[in-house]
Design a protein around this motif. Sequence first.
Motif, short mmCIF file in Angstrom:
data_model
loop_
_atom_site.label_atom_id
_atom_site.label_comp_id
_atom_site.label_asym_id
_atom_site.label_seq_id
_atom_site.Cartn_x
_atom_site.Cartn_y
_atom_site.Cartn_z
N LEU A 36 0.84 -1.19 0.00
CA LEU A 36 0.00 0.00 0.00
C LEU A 36 0.87 1.24 0.00
O LEU A 36 1.96 1.23 0.56
N GLU A 37 0.37 2.29 -0.61
CA GLU A 37 1.01 3.60 -0.55
C GLU A 37 0.07 4.56 0.14
O GLU A 37 -1.15 4.46 -0.03
N GLN A 38 0.62 5.47 0.88
CA GLN A 38 -0.20 6.48 1.54
C GLN A 38 -0.75 7.44 0.49
O GLN A 38 -0.09 7.74 -0.51
N GLY A 39 -1.97 7.92 0.72
CA GLY A 39 -2.58 8.88 -0.19
C GLY A 39 -1.73 10.13 -0.32
O GLY A 39 -1.02 10.51 0.60
N LYS A 40 -1.83 10.77 -1.46
CA LYS A 40 -1.06 11.99 -1.69
C LYS A 40 -1.79 13.22 -1.15
O LYS A 40 -1.16 14.17 -0.72
N VAL A 41 -3.12 13.19 -1.14
CA VAL A 41 -3.91 14.30 -0.64
C VAL A 41 -4.35 14.04 0.79
O VAL A 41 -4.24 14.90 1.65
#
Length: 171
Positions: A36-41
């Motif tokens: 998973l990647e953390q959201g950018k916004v």
Amino acid sequence: MFGMFKKKPKQPSGAQLAEEGLRQISIAIKKNMITLEQGKVHKDIYVHADSPAGTPRITYVMFSPSIQNQVIARCVVLFDRSQAGVPVWQIDWAVVEQYRGKGFGASVAIKALTEFTNGMKGRLANGFFVEAAVDEGNEASKKIAKSLLGNEEVIFNKDTSLNVHSFIKRF
């Protein structure tokens, strides 16, 4: 000949499919089968992109504020079709039962759509559509879809013998 009178297996509802997707992504995360990647916004939303059977899919999840690594909500944006040459993406969401009615459905849907639309900005000259199809009787999801996308149309689904509320918006 008598096989034509057999009952067809009942198709699962949209809500049942969304809940199964939530269960499957939770299992995959617990077993470290996906990253998973953390959201950018939004920093409280995490994303995983893949292409099962060659179809692009982006899955967003939210974790419990109190139980470490417990997925409580998920939202999927899945490529569905092209309409007059413009891509149409389906969106759906699900929330673990104990967290329903607390705003997590709307939160995951709004944050996922924000992440998705920001990621798609400038990539398609003619933009794209996002559509949510909500089964009759799913009042919570109809309310979320209406505020998220608007443009409601009621369609009869012959496979489930239920009305489906379609919400679609062009971005």
